[in-house]
Scaffold this active site. Structure first.
Site, PDB file in Angstrom:
ATOM      1  N   ASP A  67       2.861  -1.102  -8.043  1.00 57.02           N
ATOM      2  CA  ASP A  67       2.640  -0.670  -6.663  1.00 57.02           C
ATOM      3  C   ASP A  67       1.894  -1.722  -5.845  1.00 57.02           C
ATOM      4  O   ASP A  67       2.118  -1.858  -4.642  1.00 57.02           O
ATOM      5  CB  ASP A  67       1.868   0.647  -6.648  1.00 57.02           C
ATOM      6  CG  ASP A  67       2.756   1.833  -7.025  1.00 57.02           C
ATOM      7  OD1 ASP A  67       3.993   1.655  -7.070  1.00 57.02           O
ATOM      8  OD2 ASP A  67       2.217   2.919  -7.274  1.00 57.02           O
ATOM      9  N   THR A 199      -1.089   9.676  -2.391  1.00 58.13           N
ATOM     10  CA  THR A 199      -1.081   9.668  -3.853  1.00 58.13           C
ATOM     11  C   THR A 199      -1.777   8.433  -4.412  1.00 58.13           C
ATOM     12  O   THR A 199      -1.663   8.141  -5.606  1.00 58.13           O
ATOM     13  CB  THR A 199       0.358   9.735  -4.389  1.00 58.13           C
ATOM     14  OG1 THR A 199       1.139   8.704  -3.782  1.00 58.13           O
ATOM     15  CG2 THR A 199       0.977  11.092  -4.093  1.00 58.13           C
ATOM     16  N   ALA A 200      -2.495   7.696  -3.565  1.00 61.46           N
ATOM     17  CA  ALA A 200      -3.227   6.522  -4.009  1.00 61.46           C
ATOM     18  C   ALA A 200      -4.724   6.841  -4.051  1.00 61.46           C
ATOM     19  O   ALA A 200      -5.141   7.834  -4.634  1.00 61.46           O
ATOM     20  CB  ALA A 200      -2.907   5.341  -3.088  1.00 61.46           C
TER      21      ALA A 200
END
Length: 300
Positions: A67, A199-200
């Site tokens: 990511d 979602t981080a």
């Protein structure tokens, strides 16, 4: 013939191996390939190293890594509207949908227009420095918030973070929403995230999970020393101002990239970015199915 930018994690052997295979295939198909100088040298192809990785000369960017590599890719090409295809050689790989074993087939499909493109909201952070002498003094707390000077502008896919610099201490941050004072946070930090960024870091700080195609901004405090510790889910066009009012400085970061040091009276104004990230996707899985898979959620 297409132009392809390959962005790889230069410190992962698997990423370099996959990138070498991809470059060989692209050139055999007659496509033009460029890479960053570090990655190009790492695979023994310094001739592919681009002097400047900006602009709109590519039809597709392929990110080979995790990511973090994806975030770097969007930082390079999102403003030019270039789609990014993510190949996962990382761990969680929430943004990287495709696996190395699918590499050439997936890129071929993307270049042929056979894959979908998901548009993701991004954030823009504008740093405003306190004007005048005496910055950092306690007296700056009562300064007019308009008495500032704009400096740098940063853009990210996931989040803007303001956090304490000094271990063992909190930082005091005054938050404005569309020009009105909302609250003052005493906390380890404050996160303003996009739906993709939910979602981080925001997730680990207790923020809500938001569908990535939703349009909103989420404000989440990190370890707040106050009764109000909830995340705020705000309309996407909200202007969020965060001003440092403590004597201790704060650090600002965008998508994990250190941006700048903020002193008393300095502000960061966070808004929706003027362009969106374009993410290549197979389109075969709904958000909740991807979430379930990536986080290892099981049926009863």
């Amino acid at each position: 013939m297409s132009g392809v930018l390959v962005i790889a994690h230069a410190e992962r052997a698997e990423a370099l191996t996959a990138s070498t295979r991809l470059v060989d295939w692209l050139e055999s198909e007659g496509h033009t390939v460029e890479m960053g100088r570090v990655e190009a040298a790492a695979i023994g192809r310094p001739d592919l190293g681009a002097s400047e990785l900006t602009g709109s000369v590519w039809d597709l960017a392929v990110s080979v890594g995790g990511d973090g590599t994806m975030l770097r890719s969007f930082d390079l090409v999102a403003s030019a509207g270039i789609p990014v295809l993510g190949v996962n050689v990382g761990h969680l790989g929430y943004l990287t949908e495709f696996e190395p074993g699918q590499l050439t087939e997936t890129v071929a499909a993307a270049l042929a227009g056979a894959l979908g493109v998901s548009e993701r909201m991004m954030v823009s952070a504008r740093v405003r420095r306190a004007a005048g002498e005496g910055r950092g003094d306690a007296g700056d707390h009562d300064r007019d918030p308009q008495d500032t000077e704009d400096t740098d502008v940063w853009t990210g896919l996931n989040e803007v973070v303001l956090e304490k610099r000094d271990p063992g201490h909190t930082v005091r941050l005054e938050v404005w929403l569309d020009g009105d004072v909302f609250a003052t946070y005493a906390a380890d930090g404050l996160i303003v995230s996009t739906p993709t960024g939910s979602t981080a870091y925001s997730l680990s700080a207790g923020g809500a999970v938001v569908a990535p195609t939703h349009s909103s901004l989420q404000v989440t405090p990190v370890a707040p020393h106050m009764l109000f510790d909830r995340s705020l889910l705000l309309p996407p066009d909200t202007e969020i101002g965060v001003r440092v009012i403590s004597e201790r400085p704060a650090l600002a970061a965008v998508d994990g990239r250190s941006a700048t040091m903020l002193h008393t009276g300095d502000e960061v104004v966070v808004t929706r970015a003027p362009y969106e990230a374009r993410l290549v996707t197979a389109g075969g899985g709904s958000f909740h199915r991807v979430l379930k898979h990536k986080f290892g959620l099981k049926d009863r």
